[in-house]
Design an enzyme around this catalytic site. Structure first.
Site, PDB file in Angstrom:
ATOM      1  N   LYS A 252       0.829  -1.209   0.000  1.00  0.00           N
ATOM      2  CA  LYS A 252       0.000   0.000   0.000  1.00  0.00           C
ATOM      3  C   LYS A 252       0.862   1.257   0.000  1.00  0.00           C
ATOM      4  O   LYS A 252       2.063   1.204   0.278  1.00  0.00           O
ATOM      5  CB  LYS A 252      -0.932  -0.004   1.212  1.00  0.00           C
ATOM      6  CG  LYS A 252      -0.222  -0.060   2.549  1.00  0.00           C
ATOM      7  CD  LYS A 252      -1.207  -0.169   3.699  1.00  0.00           C
ATOM      8  CE  LYS A 252      -0.473  -0.215   5.039  1.00  0.00           C
ATOM      9  NZ  LYS A 252      -1.403  -0.259   6.183  1.00  0.00           N
TER      10      LYS A 252
ATOM     11  N   TYR B 133      15.976  30.609   7.273  1.00  0.00           N
ATOM     12  CA  TYR B 133      14.753  31.323   7.592  1.00  0.00           C
ATOM     13  C   TYR B 133      14.567  31.438   9.103  1.00  0.00           C
ATOM     14  O   TYR B 133      14.692  30.463   9.838  1.00  0.00           O
ATOM     15  CB  TYR B 133      13.540  30.614   6.987  1.00  0.00           C
ATOM     16  CG  TYR B 133      13.435  30.762   5.489  1.00  0.00           C
ATOM     17  CD1 TYR B 133      13.263  32.012   4.911  1.00  0.00           C
ATOM     18  CD2 TYR B 133      13.492  29.649   4.656  1.00  0.00           C
ATOM     19  CE1 TYR B 133      13.158  32.156   3.540  1.00  0.00           C
ATOM     20  CE2 TYR B 133      13.384  29.775   3.273  1.00  0.00           C
ATOM     21  CZ  TYR B 133      13.222  31.029   2.726  1.00  0.00           C
ATOM     22  OH  TYR B 133      13.126  31.173   1.361  1.00  0.00           O
TER      23      TYR B 133
END
EC number: 5.1.1.1
Length: 362
Positions: free
Chosen positions: A34, A254
């Site tokens: 999956k 940042y």
């Protein structure tokens, strides 16, 4: 220059499947594929798991992709089907379905099918997610046996929520409860996920469902794949694209999250949350450059990460390969530094990353 790349080692995949069979030699293997084979590439991974006895996926579109890719092995839908109109598709493609509630059972009973479908009856023994209540077993089992739309061999299964913790007795309680529920029914059973395979041998049953461990990652608390004889299948790699010196006291990235305490050098690597690398990775989260571990500093950006390589480092140069996790750096360790689990990191690799499938040289 090849930048963000997920290198998928198919030799390691085969080694892991062999290890699983060694741990549970008397069980058939339902390989769980999956979520794009946990981020490794659904069809290609399936094509290189010919030693598995069946495949398991979560959704019908994943199963259809496997059939379109030429895979003919049995495919089990772990969430079952969602609409009655799905049933002819299951039959036409030889998909097997979980039955976990009254809606699904009624839809199967009322369908007009040309042939029966293989079913797995899921019993909730403590996960409390999908599955019928234990007291419903006899009713559901009898109805599946009675309907002409289900094959006579009704397989029985359950799922473990705590098998990764060997100090938690819940898994043992579930095994015992499931065994009592099944009683003398002569049906194939499936209990063990990856953690069950490793830590709870009494859960192996007729079938096992390896997922994470197929890809070389430990499903257990406080361990890595190699602790269990597994080899990492995915190595997430990139390159150094810049190198620069900064003086003491400078803030980087940042928000100026990190400040240098002394003069040092930074390696800028082409990787970021736009590639699926965790944005919340802590300062010091390791990467590997030229066989040596270094820690990241500053905020993870969309496309770049800065790594502190030290003031006098001449061994790291622009163009050098950087391993973000993989063969030399377990993804489990990176997940710990990011406050998440390896499942999430593997599944979150984005389409921007190039995939390269390799085999070890003999």
């Amino acid at each position: 220059m090849r930048l963000a790349t997920a290198e998928i080692n198919l030799t390691a995949l085969a080694t892991n499947l062999a290890r699983i069979k060694q741990i549970a030699p008397n069980s058939k293997v339902m390989a769980v594929l999956k979520a794009n084979a946990y981020g490794h590439g659904l069809v290609t991974i399936a094509q290189h798991l010919q030693g598995a006895d069946a495949f398991a996926v979560a959704r019908i579109d994943e199963a259809l992709a496997l059939r379109a890719g030429g895979l003919t092995k049995p495919i089990v839908l772990l969430e079952g089907f969602f609409e009655a109109s799905d049933l002819p598709i299951l039959l036409a493609n030889n998909f097997e379905t979980i039955i976990h509630d009254e809606h699904q059972l009624a839809a199967l009973e009322q369908a007009n099918l040309d042939a029966p479908i293989a079913t797995w009856l899921k019993i909730d023994t403590g996960m409390h997610r999908l599955g019928i209540e234990p007291e419903q077993l006899e009713q559901f089992y009898s109805r599946l046996k009675a309907t002409q739309n289900a094959k006579q061999d009704v397989r029985l299964m359950t799922h473990f929520p705590c098998a990764d913790d060997t100090k938690n007795n819940k898994t043992l309680s579930q095994i015992q409860h499931f065994s009592k529920l099944v009683g003398d029914k002569i049906e194939q059973i499936c209990l063990a996920n990856s953690a069950g395979i490793i830590a709870w041998p009494d859960s192996h049953g007729d079938w096992i469902r390896p997922g994470l461990m197929l890809y070389g990652v430990s499903p257990m608390l406080d361990s890595v794949g190699s602790d269990h004889g597994l080899s990492a299948v995915m190595s997430l790699k990139t390159r150094v694209i810049a190198k620069r010196s900064i003086p003491a006291g400078e803030r980087v990235g940042y928000g100026g999250r990190w400040q240098s305490q002394e003069a040092t050098q930074l390696a800028v690597v082409a990787m970021g949350y736009g590639d699926g690398y965790p944005r919340h990775a802590q300062e010091g989260t390791p990467v590997v450059i030229n066989g040596k571990r270094y820690g990241i500093v500053g905020s993870v950006s969309m496309d770049m990460i800065t790594v502190d390589i030290g003031a006098e480092n001449d061994s790291v140069q622009v163009g050098d390969e950087v391993e973000m996790w993989g063969e030399n750096l377990p993804v489990e360790k990176v997940a710990q530094c990011a406050g998440t689990i390896p499942y999430e990191l593997l599944c979150n690799v984005t389409p921007r990353v190039s995939y390269q499938y390799i085999k070890d040289k003999k």
